[in-house]
Design a protein around this motif. Structure first.
Motif, PDB file in Angstrom:
ATOM      1  N   PHE A 123       0.887  -1.183   0.000  1.00  9.73           N
ATOM      2  CA  PHE A 123       0.000   0.000   0.000  1.00  9.73           C
ATOM      3  C   PHE A 123       0.908   1.211   0.000  1.00  9.73           C
ATOM      4  O   PHE A 123       1.475   1.536   1.040  1.00  9.73           O
ATOM      5  CB  PHE A 123      -0.836   0.076   1.266  1.00  9.73           C
ATOM      6  CG  PHE A 123      -1.862  -1.010   1.419  1.00  9.73           C
ATOM      7  CD1 PHE A 123      -3.006  -1.024   0.642  1.00  9.73           C
ATOM      8  CD2 PHE A 123      -1.691  -2.001   2.374  1.00  9.73           C
ATOM      9  CE1 PHE A 123      -3.957  -2.007   0.812  1.00  9.73           C
ATOM     10  CE2 PHE A 123      -2.644  -2.987   2.546  1.00  9.73           C
ATOM     11  CZ  PHE A 123      -3.783  -2.987   1.764  1.00  9.73           C
ATOM     12  N   THR A 151       3.848   1.251   2.394  1.00 11.77           N
ATOM     13  CA  THR A 151       3.798   0.139   3.350  1.00 11.77           C
ATOM     14  C   THR A 151       3.770  -1.210   2.643  1.00 11.77           C
ATOM     15  O   THR A 151       2.945  -1.418   1.751  1.00 11.77           O
ATOM     16  CB  THR A 151       2.509   0.224   4.199  1.00 11.77           C
ATOM     17  OG1 THR A 151       2.214   1.591   4.437  1.00 11.77           O
ATOM     18  CG2 THR A 151       2.647  -0.527   5.494  1.00 11.77           C
ATOM     19  N   ALA A 159       2.486  -4.466   3.305  1.00  8.87           N
ATOM     20  CA  ALA A 159       1.614  -5.096   4.296  1.00  8.87           C
ATOM     21  C   ALA A 159       1.848  -6.601   4.337  1.00  8.87           C
ATOM     22  O   ALA A 159       1.831  -7.217   5.395  1.00  8.87           O
ATOM     23  CB  ALA A 159       0.156  -4.787   3.980  1.00  8.87           C
ATOM     24  N   PRO A 161       0.729 -10.062  15.629  1.00 12.70           N
ATOM     25  CA  PRO A 161       0.350  -8.834  16.322  1.00 12.70           C
ATOM     26  C   PRO A 161      -0.359  -7.847  15.389  1.00 12.70           C
ATOM     27  O   PRO A 161      -0.511  -8.117  14.199  1.00 12.70           O
ATOM     28  CB  PRO A 161       1.693  -8.268  16.771  1.00 12.70           C
ATOM     29  CG  PRO A 161       2.672  -8.769  15.774  1.00 12.70           C
ATOM     30  CD  PRO A 161       2.159 -10.105  15.321  1.00 12.70           C
ATOM     31  N   GLY A 217      -1.162  -5.136  12.779  1.00 10.02           N
ATOM     32  CA  GLY A 217      -0.427  -4.662  11.610  1.00 10.02           C
ATOM     33  C   GLY A 217       0.442  -5.717  10.958  1.00 10.02           C
ATOM     34  O   GLY A 217       1.240  -5.410  10.077  1.00 10.02           O
ATOM     35  N   ALA A 218       0.284  -6.991  11.348  1.00  8.94           N
ATOM     36  CA  ALA A 218       1.135  -8.041  10.799  1.00  8.94           C
ATOM     37  C   ALA A 218       0.801  -8.346   9.339  1.00  8.94           C
ATOM     38  O   ALA A 218       1.634  -8.857   8.599  1.00  8.94           O
ATOM     39  CB  ALA A 218       0.994  -9.310  11.635  1.00  8.94           C
ATOM     40  N   GLY A 219      -0.427  -8.035   8.929  1.00  7.56           N
ATOM     41  CA  GLY A 219      -0.827  -8.334   7.554  1.00  7.56           C
ATOM     42  C   GLY A 219      -1.895  -9.410   7.471  1.00  7.56           C
ATOM     43  O   GLY A 219      -2.175  -9.919   6.387  1.00  7.56           O
ATOM     44  N   LYS A 220      -2.521  -9.718   8.588  1.00  3.74           N
ATOM     45  CA  LYS A 220      -3.529 -10.782   8.611  1.00  3.74           C
ATOM     46  C   LYS A 220      -4.766 -10.389   7.804  1.00  3.74           C
ATOM     47  O   LYS A 220      -5.211 -11.131   6.920  1.00  3.74           O
ATOM     48  CB  LYS A 220      -3.946 -11.084  10.064  1.00  3.74           C
ATOM     49  CG  LYS A 220      -2.784 -11.435  10.975  1.00  3.74           C
ATOM     50  CD  LYS A 220      -3.240 -11.798  12.385  1.00  3.74           C
ATOM     51  CE  LYS A 220      -3.879 -10.661  13.154  1.00  3.74           C
ATOM     52  NZ  LYS A 220      -2.964  -9.576  13.512  1.00  3.74           N
ATOM     53  N   THR A 221      -5.312  -9.221   8.110  1.00  4.41           N
ATOM     54  CA  THR A 221      -6.523  -8.788   7.419  1.00  4.41           C
ATOM     55  C   THR A 221      -6.250  -8.567   5.936  1.00  4.41           C
ATOM     56  O   THR A 221      -7.090  -8.907   5.087  1.00  4.41           O
ATOM     57  CB  THR A 221      -7.069  -7.501   8.062  1.00  4.41           C
ATOM     58  OG1 THR A 221      -7.352  -7.778   9.434  1.00  4.41           O
ATOM     59  CG2 THR A 221      -8.325  -7.011   7.377  1.00  4.41           C
ATOM     60  N   THR A 222      -5.079  -8.046   5.619  1.00  8.14           N
ATOM     61  CA  THR A 222      -4.731  -7.829   4.209  1.00  8.14           C
ATOM     62  C   THR A 222      -4.750  -9.161   3.457  1.00  8.14           C
ATOM     63  O   THR A 222      -5.308  -9.257   2.360  1.00  8.14           O
ATOM     64  CB  THR A 222      -3.346  -7.177   4.109  1.00  8.14           C
ATOM     65  OG1 THR A 222      -3.347  -5.990   4.903  1.00  8.14           O
ATOM     66  CG2 THR A 222      -3.005  -6.825   2.685  1.00  8.14           C
ATOM     67  N   GLN A 241     -13.313  -8.497  10.494  1.00  3.64           N
ATOM     68  CA  GLN A 241     -12.821  -8.009  11.784  1.00  3.64           C
ATOM     69  C   GLN A 241     -13.801  -6.990  12.391  1.00  3.64           C
ATOM     70  O   GLN A 241     -14.119  -7.058  13.565  1.00  3.64           O
ATOM     71  CB  GLN A 241     -11.448  -7.367  11.570  1.00  3.64           C
ATOM     72  CG  GLN A 241     -10.780  -6.935  12.851  1.00  3.64           C
ATOM     73  CD  GLN A 241      -9.306  -6.629  12.623  1.00  3.64           C
ATOM     74  OE1 GLN A 241      -8.770  -6.770  11.533  1.00  3.64           O
ATOM     75  NE2 GLN A 241      -8.630  -6.211  13.667  1.00  3.64           N
ATOM     76  N   GLU A 301     -10.392 -12.376  13.479  1.00  6.34           N
ATOM     77  CA  GLU A 301     -10.508 -12.072  14.910  1.00  6.34           C
ATOM     78  C   GLU A 301     -11.944 -12.182  15.391  1.00  6.34           C
ATOM     79  O   GLU A 301     -12.554 -11.213  15.812  1.00  6.34           O
ATOM     80  CB  GLU A 301      -9.915 -10.698  15.187  1.00  6.34           C
ATOM     81  CG  GLU A 301      -8.489 -10.706  14.694  1.00  6.34           C
ATOM     82  CD  GLU A 301      -7.654  -9.547  15.167  1.00  6.34           C
ATOM     83  OE1 GLU A 301      -8.018  -8.942  16.180  1.00  6.34           O
ATOM     84  OE2 GLU A 301      -6.631  -9.293  14.538  1.00  6.34           O
ATOM     85  N   HIS A 357      -4.927 -12.578  17.708  1.00  8.72           N
ATOM     86  CA  HIS A 357      -3.677 -12.368  18.421  1.00  8.72           C
ATOM     87  C   HIS A 357      -3.738 -12.909  19.831  1.00  8.72           C
ATOM     88  O   HIS A 357      -2.920 -12.587  20.650  1.00  8.72           O
ATOM     89  CB  HIS A 357      -3.116 -10.943  18.368  1.00  8.72           C
ATOM     90  CG  HIS A 357      -4.071  -9.830  18.220  1.00  8.72           C
ATOM     91  ND1 HIS A 357      -4.819  -9.343  19.236  1.00  8.72           N
ATOM     92  CD2 HIS A 357      -4.357  -9.093  17.126  1.00  8.72           C
ATOM     93  CE1 HIS A 357      -5.546  -8.331  18.779  1.00  8.72           C
ATOM     94  NE2 HIS A 357      -5.300  -8.166  17.525  1.00  8.72           N
TER      95      HIS A 357
HETATM   96  N1  LIG Z   1      -6.100   0.149   2.864  1.00 14.49           N
HETATM   97  C1  LIG Z   1      -4.873   0.324   3.356  1.00 14.49           C
HETATM   98  N2  LIG Z   1      -4.113   1.372   2.957  1.00 14.49           N
HETATM   99  C2  LIG Z   1      -2.876   1.553   3.432  1.00 14.49           C
HETATM  100  N3  LIG Z   1      -2.267   0.755   4.326  1.00 14.49           N
HETATM  101  C3  LIG Z   1      -2.968  -0.306   4.770  1.00 14.49           C
HETATM  102  C4  LIG Z   1      -4.291  -0.572   4.315  1.00 14.49           C
HETATM  103  N4  LIG Z   1      -4.731  -1.696   4.934  1.00 14.49           N
HETATM  104  C5  LIG Z   1      -3.725  -2.101   5.730  1.00 14.49           C
HETATM  105  N5  LIG Z   1      -2.658  -1.277   5.646  1.00 14.49           N
HETATM  106  C6  LIG Z   1      -1.373  -1.430   6.342  1.00 14.49           C
HETATM  107  O1  LIG Z   1      -0.927  -2.746   6.137  1.00 14.49           O
HETATM  108  C7  LIG Z   1      -0.359  -3.290   7.307  1.00 14.49           C
HETATM  109  C8  LIG Z   1      -1.058  -4.593   7.659  1.00 14.49           C
HETATM  110  O2  LIG Z   1      -2.395  -4.330   8.017  1.00 14.49           O
HETATM  111  P1  LIG Z   1      -3.447  -5.462   8.361  1.00 14.49           P
HETATM  112  O3  LIG Z   1      -4.759  -4.789   8.557  1.00 14.49           O
HETATM  113  O4  LIG Z   1      -3.370  -6.526   7.339  1.00 14.49           O
HETATM  114  O5  LIG Z   1      -2.905  -5.995   9.748  1.00 14.49           O
HETATM  115  P2  LIG Z   1      -3.546  -7.067  10.739  1.00 14.49           P
HETATM  116  O6  LIG Z   1      -2.558  -8.163  10.880  1.00 14.49           O
HETATM  117  O7  LIG Z   1      -4.904  -7.429  10.301  1.00 14.49           O
HETATM  118  O8  LIG Z   1      -3.587  -6.238  12.086  1.00 14.49           O
HETATM  119  P3  LIG Z   1      -4.682  -6.221  13.269  1.00 14.49           P
HETATM  120  O9  LIG Z   1      -4.312  -7.304  14.195  1.00 14.49           O
HETATM  121  O10 LIG Z   1      -4.481  -4.885  13.878  1.00 14.49           O
HETATM  122  O11 LIG Z   1      -6.017  -6.367  12.646  1.00 14.49           O
HETATM  123  C9  LIG Z   1      -0.482  -2.214   8.372  1.00 14.49           C
HETATM  124  O12 LIG Z   1       0.769  -1.556   8.465  1.00 14.49           O
HETATM  125  C10 LIG Z   1      -1.526  -1.277   7.837  1.00 14.49           C
HETATM  126  O13 LIG Z   1      -1.253   0.033   8.242  1.00 14.49           O
END
Ligand SMILES: Nc1ncnc2c1ncn2[C@@H]1O[C@H](COP(=O)(O)OP(=O)(O)OP(=O)(O)O)[C@@H](O)[C@H]1O
Ligand SMILES: [Mg+2]
Lengths: 259, 328
Positions: free
Chosen positions: B13, B16, B18, B37, B39-44, B83, B160, B193
């Motif tokens: 992104f 970043t 992700a 944890p 911001g690890a990239g799970k949701t992405t 989530q 989650e 997490h």
């Molecule tokens: N739409 C977006 N635009 C820019 N950056 C993004 C976007 N979505 C996620 N990110 C960045 O990508 C990284 C991974 O985000 P992600 O949501 O995948 O984390 P996560 O593992 O699901 O975290 P959490 O446990 O907080 O849900 C983070 O640094 C976040 O800031």
């Protein structure tokens, strides 16, 4: 079949919420009523027939003159409002539920546009029912014609609303849309004054506004044969249908695009 | 046969990164967990798998369908609990499920029955005609799980699922999540997490800063920790220490008046220790490594530092001791 079901359920959801939120109905109907009676009533004294600002052939009073514009206003506000509820849906997440469903983006846009069309046409029909109290005479056929035009205009505006909504992620943008899209569209449309009385530059802008053609089509149906019409009915309907199609396609493409 | 295949997936992104080049497979009918944890990239990763995002590079497929090219097929095969809640709060529980059933083209004849069944499954049948905005967080979460199952997906994503729930509701939710593969023939892909939650998975991938650090069953991952820790309270620590070191040939440490040692099979060592020390033993405590330990070892930090209670501090010291001495 999947697609028809999806379109049906999107419209059904909007309708259910519309019926449930009566306060929303009252507040959206209040605006056109206030305009009709306060602005229309007040201005009547300034722009009485024969005072030279414009001369609507058969002695049309100002309050009668703005009636199509008020119908259009009802449609403009309710259709845009219904469509930009997509921004709310994005904010509250429901949009994701819709987007992961096995439904084409085109159907999602169509479902949303028809939702806006339905609630907006219902509200326009309520306002339309006031015509006898304003001294306007309409045949049954003309009433049906007005209803059809209201539906076409509602669809066009709802589709435009979806295009606008695809640009925004949060509803902080709501007042921006109101002030920079809806209000100019309303005032630069011939709803409150005849297009021909406008300065040249505004006249050009008015011609680029699809809403203008909707108002003009309503004037055709309500004041048939008078000289307050700006375009032919065929032009009006052509523009409404054409822009509707363009808006739907743009919205579907915008929905298709992934980050 | 793997039902989810992810091959060198990368998502950027702007500035970043992700998700950075992750690959894994998930077998049909299992529960797969993504542990990492914020911001690890799970949701992405989930968003790419469920076709809401396209990857920068790499490939992902579900049930043989490519997530980018064949998104319509993929969408038909999956259910997802996001989530953040995606319910329509102005509709009732029943209407929310009905909305979903129409979107997924569930047969009209079966619709009512499936919805009722789903509502019963999550104990919300009695509340079906209440507006969702009147529901508690736990009820909303359960309703979303029920909704995700209405169209009988092949894969259910749970991002989650227990976030913001009280321990009792969490436990209740887990009880039926673990039953899903059997009862609904669905493969579950979940993120969390919470270490304890990841323990219910058949396999876990630990993800941090967009990279998969390790993948395995909970047992395999814990084994990499070098075994269990046994704490022994004795009446004569010096003598006991000598005895145990002689017996097992491992180093024994002393901490706050207690001895401790690590062993691959802690439970089997305890009887021997007691036999050797006899009356000297005052207390014995066995501590198995947790996934938190695994995470800590792999990344050098606790997964949620802010959540470590005072009871965990001592464990932490043991861990840092272990790390210093390069054990496990
Ligand atoms: N739409 C977006 N635009 C820019 N950056 C993004 C976007 N979505 C996620 N990110 C960045 O990508 C990284 C991974 O985000 P992600 O949501 O995948 O984390 P996560 O593992 O699901 O975290 P959490 O446990 O907080 O849900 C983070 O640094 C976040 O800031
Ligand atoms: Mg997340």
């Amino acid at each position: 079949m999947v697609e028809a079901n999806a379109i049906y359920v999107l419209v059904a959801r909007e309708f259910k919420k519309f019926v449930r939120e009566r306060s929303r109905l009252i507040s959206t109907l209040a605006r056109p009523l206030i305009w009709l009676f306060l602005v229309g009533g007040g201005m009547s004294r300034l722009v009485s027939p024969g005072m030279g600002v414009f001369s609507p052939g058969r002695g049309i009073s100002y309050i009668q003159f703005i009636f199509p514009g008020i119908l259009g206003m009802t449609i403009l506000f309710s259709a845009i409002f219904s469509s930009i509820s997509i921004i709310w849906d994005k904010e509250f997440g429901l949009m994701k539920e819709i987007l992961v469903a096995p439904v084409s983006r085109f159907s999602i846009v169509l479902g949303k546009a028809l939702s806006g069309t339905l609630v907006s046409a219902i509200q326009a029909a309520i306002i339309l029912a006031l015509f006898p109290f304003l001294g306007i005479k309409l045949s049954v056929l003309s009433v049906m014609e007005v209803v059809v035009i209201c539906i076409l205009l509602s669809f066009c505006i709802a589709a435009l609303g979806i295009v606008i909504a695809t640009f925004y992620e949060s509803f902080e943008s709501f007042s921006v849309i109101m002030n920079f899209v809806v209000m100019p569209m309303f005032f630069l449309s011939g709803a409150m004054y005849p297009v021909r009385t406008l300065p040249q530059i505004l006249k050009v802008i008015t011609r680029l506004n699809p809403f203008t053609y909707g108002i003009d089509a309503l004037k055709h149906a309500i004041f048939r044969g008078t000289d307050i019409l700006d375009f032919s009915l065929v032009t009006d309907l052509g523009v409404l249908l054409g822009t509707s199609a363009v808006f739907v396609v743009i919205a579907a493409l915008m929905f298709e695009r992934k980050k | 046969m793997p039902i989810i295949k992810v091959d060198h997936l990368y998502k950027r992104f702007g500035e970043t990164d992700a998700v950075r080049d992750i690959s894994f497979e998930v077998e049909q009918g299992t529960i797969f967990g993504f542990l990492g944890p914020n911001g690890a990239g799970k949701t992405t990763t989930i968003s790419i798998l469920c076709t809401l995002l396209s990857p920068t590079y790499g490939k992902a497929s579900i049930h043989g369908y490519d997530c980018t090219e064949q998104s319509a097929e993929v969408r038909k095969s999956i259910g997802i609990v996001f989530q953040d809640s995606t319910l329509d709060k102005d509709l009732t529980a029943y209407e929310n499920l009905m909305f979903h059933a129409y979107l997924y083209d569930v047969k009209k004849a079966e619709m009512r029955q499936r919805i009722d069944e789903a509502l019963r499954f999550v104990d919300l049948y009695e509340r079906r005609d209440d507006l969702v905005k009147k529901f508690s967080g736990g009820m909303k979460r359960r309703l979303e799980v029920a909704r995700g199952l209405i169209h009988r997906p092949k894969v259910l994503f749970l991002d989650e699922p227990t976030i913001g729930l009280d321990p009792q509701t969490r436990a209740h939710l887990w009880d039926f999540i673990v039953d899903l593969p059997k009862k609904h023939k669905v493969t579950v892909f979940m993120t969390t997490h919470y270490m304890e939650e990841a323990e219910v998975c058949d396999r876990i991938a630990i993800i941090d800063h967009g990279r998969i650090i390790t993948v395995g069953t909970p047992e395999e991952l814990k084994k990499t920790m070098g075994g269990d820790v046994i704490f022994i309270g004795t009446s004569d620590n010096a003598r006991a220490k000598d005895e145990i070191e002689k017996l097992f040939g491992v180093e024994v440490f002393e901490k706050e008046g207690e001895l401790f040692l690590t062993s691959a099979r802690g439970d089997a060592c305890i009887p021997e220790i007691i036999r050797a020390l006899g009356d000297m033993v005052l207390s014995v405590k066995l501590q198995r490594p947790t996934l938190n330990d695994v995470f800590l070892k792999m990344t050098g930090r606790a997964i949620r530092a802010e959540e470590l209670s005072s009871g965990d501090t001592f464990k932490d010291e043991v861990r840092s001791y272990r790390r210093k001495f390069g054990r496990g």
